[in-house]
Design an enzyme around this catalytic site. Structure first.
Site, PDB file in Angstrom:
ATOM      1  N   TYR A  58       3.716  -4.823   8.492  1.00  0.00           N
ATOM      2  CA  TYR A  58       2.938  -4.291   7.358  1.00  0.00           C
ATOM      3  C   TYR A  58       3.874  -3.705   6.302  1.00  0.00           C
ATOM      4  CZ  TYR A  58       0.732  -0.322   4.899  1.00  0.00           C
ATOM      5  OH  TYR A  58       0.357   0.598   3.948  1.00  0.00           O
TER       6      TYR A  58
ATOM      7  N   ALA B 190      -4.814  -4.182  -0.318  1.00  0.00           N
ATOM      8  CA  ALA B 190      -3.763  -4.566   0.630  1.00  0.00           C
ATOM      9  C   ALA B 190      -4.381  -4.736   2.007  1.00  0.00           C
ATOM     10  CB  ALA B 190      -2.686  -3.469   0.695  1.00  0.00           C
TER      11      ALA B 190
ATOM     12  N   LYS C 298       4.706  -4.669   2.320  1.00  0.00           N
ATOM     13  CA  LYS C 298       4.558  -3.711   1.216  1.00  0.00           C
ATOM     14  C   LYS C 298       5.880  -3.598   0.449  1.00  0.00           C
ATOM     15  CE  LYS C 298       1.575  -1.353   0.180  1.00  0.00           C
ATOM     16  NZ  LYS C 298       0.445  -1.580  -0.759  1.00  0.00           N
TER      17      LYS C 298
ATOM     18  N   ARG D  13       2.944   1.131  20.018  1.00  0.00           N
ATOM     19  CA  ARG D  13       3.348   0.005  19.167  1.00  0.00           C
ATOM     20  C   ARG D  13       4.796  -0.342  19.459  1.00  0.00           C
ATOM     21  NH1 ARG D  13       1.063   2.808  13.725  1.00  0.00           N
ATOM     22  NH2 ARG D  13      -1.045   1.971  13.859  1.00  0.00           N
TER      23      ARG D  13
ATOM     24  N   PHE E 159      -4.752  -0.794  -5.236  1.00  0.00           N
ATOM     25  CA  PHE E 159      -4.885  -0.278  -3.863  1.00  0.00           C
ATOM     26  C   PHE E 159      -5.112  -1.417  -2.875  1.00  0.00           C
ATOM     27  CE2 PHE E 159      -6.575   3.010  -6.682  1.00  0.00           C
ATOM     28  CZ  PHE E 159      -5.930   4.146  -6.232  1.00  0.00           C
TER      29      PHE E 159
ATOM     30  N   LEU F 215     -13.384  -7.600  -0.541  1.00  0.00           N
ATOM     31  CA  LEU F 215     -14.302  -7.191   0.538  1.00  0.00           C
ATOM     32  C   LEU F 215     -13.895  -7.828   1.875  1.00  0.00           C
ATOM     33  CD1 LEU F 215     -17.829  -7.074  -1.183  1.00  0.00           C
ATOM     34  CD2 LEU F 215     -16.151  -5.244  -0.877  1.00  0.00           C
TER      35      LEU F 215
ATOM     36  N   THR G 198       3.614   2.703   0.138  1.00  0.00           N
ATOM     37  CA  THR G 198       3.622   3.605   1.297  1.00  0.00           C
ATOM     38  C   THR G 198       5.037   4.096   1.637  1.00  0.00           C
ATOM     39  OG1 THR G 198       3.354   3.526   3.705  1.00  0.00           O
ATOM     40  CG2 THR G 198       3.643   1.439   2.653  1.00  0.00           C
ATOM     41  N   ASP G 199       5.106   5.239   2.309  1.00  0.00           N
ATOM     42  CA  ASP G 199       6.411   5.736   2.775  1.00  0.00           C
ATOM     43  C   ASP G 199       6.979   4.865   3.894  1.00  0.00           C
ATOM     44  OD1 ASP G 199       4.580   6.476   4.747  1.00  0.00           O
ATOM     45  OD2 ASP G 199       5.077   8.621   4.722  1.00  0.00           O
ATOM     46  N   GLU G 200       6.124   3.991   4.472  1.00  0.00           N
ATOM     47  CA  GLU G 200       6.593   3.181   5.608  1.00  0.00           C
ATOM     48  C   GLU G 200       7.654   2.157   5.192  1.00  0.00           C
ATOM     49  OE1 GLU G 200       3.626   1.966   8.433  1.00  0.00           O
ATOM     50  OE2 GLU G 200       2.224   3.468   7.712  1.00  0.00           O
TER      51      GLU G 200
END
Ligand SMILES: NC(=O)c1ccc[n+]([C@@H]2O[C@H](COP(=O)([O-])OP(=O)(O)OC[C@H]3O[C@@H](n4cnc5c(N)ncnc54)[C@H](O)[C@@H]3O)[C@@H](O)[C@H]2O)c1
Length: 346
Positions: free
Chosen positions: A153, A83, A157, A276, A81, A35, A126-128
């Site tokens: 980020y 993160a 990951k 960014r 999930f 949380l 993620t695709d990032e």
């Protein structure tokens, strides 16, 4: 089926819990979530009295808490999930939080999977992690594309994904890693692009656009992502990596214009915000491997508008959800900075 869902109070995790319990009426789900600012138990209010659902507050980077919960719950599958997920916060905020949640977290979950012989662990990524594609090339990210993360980020990951890989290679710990493209749909925290544009427009405020607005993201409706994970629980092969995407590349500016049109607002209700540093130009997923397994998105390229409309309608119908969140979290997106005069655009 007993599923340990880490990060189930967030956007995709809560959609997954609803999806899964709906698709598998006899399943049981334990939601393990710290949380953070992004976790919201209101997303799961409808399950409060459902005997199949249980919530435990905890941090995936803390081995003691994770292992005690896994030992007690005895899941058939762990899906992670949990993160730190907001790129801007990884640039301007505490990167340390990202390292703990996104690198340490998967390691702790791999270790618990190994120690308690959990049959399957799915790490949601993620695709990032693949870095950026050019606007002028047609190439997409495949499962073989080398990692080249640019954003902090994404680097965290990628670190978590590689730890998962090493647990499979070294210990045969049954881990699957997925790389999904950008999700949209209900329950998304409004710091993210699509809900942010909807909230701003509903309040007659300009929707923020990074730089020239020509960044390309490959959009997938969140329940299509959930369906892919559900299929992987049934048919995915441990040790494998799967890319998930709906072949739906769009320029940011076009998505915002579509949203403004749906909301009956002027196309001009946008504002350019500070870009960014090192912003990735384009992401695109090749999902052939998932499709070969029998998965297909319901909201593919031809139904993107239908998916967006469903999303807009959900936020319009759930004003209370937004207001409660706003009361709890005064600064929804603290790092955004307007760069152009907005007067003429309102
Ligand atoms: N949103 C997207 O478009 C997208 C796309 C591809 C992949 N992903 C991945 O999917 C996953 C879920 O993304 P999301 O958009 O739902 O994120 P989110 O930010 O909405 O939710 C994250 C959830 O994880 C919880 N959490 C954070 N740190 C934790 C910790 N240390 N221990 C336990 N719980 C913790 C938060 O409280 C929150 O409930 C992430 O791993 C993200 O990298 C997201």
């Amino acid at each position: 089926m007993r599923i340990f869902v880490a990060g189930g109070a967030g956007f995709i995790g809560s959609n997954f819990i609803h999806y899964f319990l709906n698709a598998h009426p006899k399943a049981e789900v334990l939601n393990f979530d710290k949380l953070t600012y992004a976790g919201n138990l209101d997303n799961l209010a409808a399950l409060a009295d459902d005997g199949r659902y249980k919530f435990v507050q905890g941090d995936i980077a803390e081995a003691g808490a994770v292992e005690a919960t896994v030992e007690d719950f005895k899941p058939d599958t762990i899906v992670n999930f949990a993160a730190e997920t907001h790129v801007d916060r990884s640039i301007h905020g505490s990167l340390r939080d990202f390292v703990f949640a996104n690198v340490m977290g998967p390691q702790v979950l791999c270790e618990a999977t190994k120690k308690f012989k959990v049959p399957l662990f799915i790490q949601i990524s993620t695709d990032e992690v693949f870095g950026a594609l050019g606007l002028d090339e047609s190439r997409k990210f495949t499962e073989e594309t080398a990692f080249a993360p640019n954003m902090p980020y994404a680097a965290c990951k990628a670190g978590g994904d590689l730890i998962c890989r090493s647990y499979f290679q070294t210990f045969k710990t049954p881990v699957i890693v997925t790389h999904c493209s950008n999700n949209y749909g209900p329950y998304q925290f409004p710091e993210k692009f699509i809900p942010q544009a909807i909230f701003k427009a509903l309040a007659n405020l300009p929707a923020p656009i990074y730089g020239d607005g020509l960044y390309v993201r490959d959009w997938i409706y969140v329940t299509d992502h959930c369906a892919a994970i559900d299929l992987l629980i049934e048919r995915g092969a441990p040790g494998e990596v799967y890319n998930i995407g709906a072949d739906n590349e769009r320029h940011n500016i076009d998505v915002v214009r579509l949203l403004l049109k749906m909301l009956g607002k002027s196309e001009m209700l946008t504002v350019e915000v500070q870009d960014r540093p090192g912003h990735d130009r384009r992401y695109a997923i090749d999902a052939l491997k998932m499709k070969a397994l029998g998965w297909a998105p319901e909201f593919g390229v031809e139904k993107f508008e239908a998916g967006l409309r469903k999303t807009v309608e959900w936020y319009q119908a759930n004003g209370d959800w937004v207001e409660k969140l706003r009361a709890r979290q005064k600064e929804i997106n603290p790092h955004i900075k307007i760069t152009k005069n907005i007067e003429h655009k309102i």
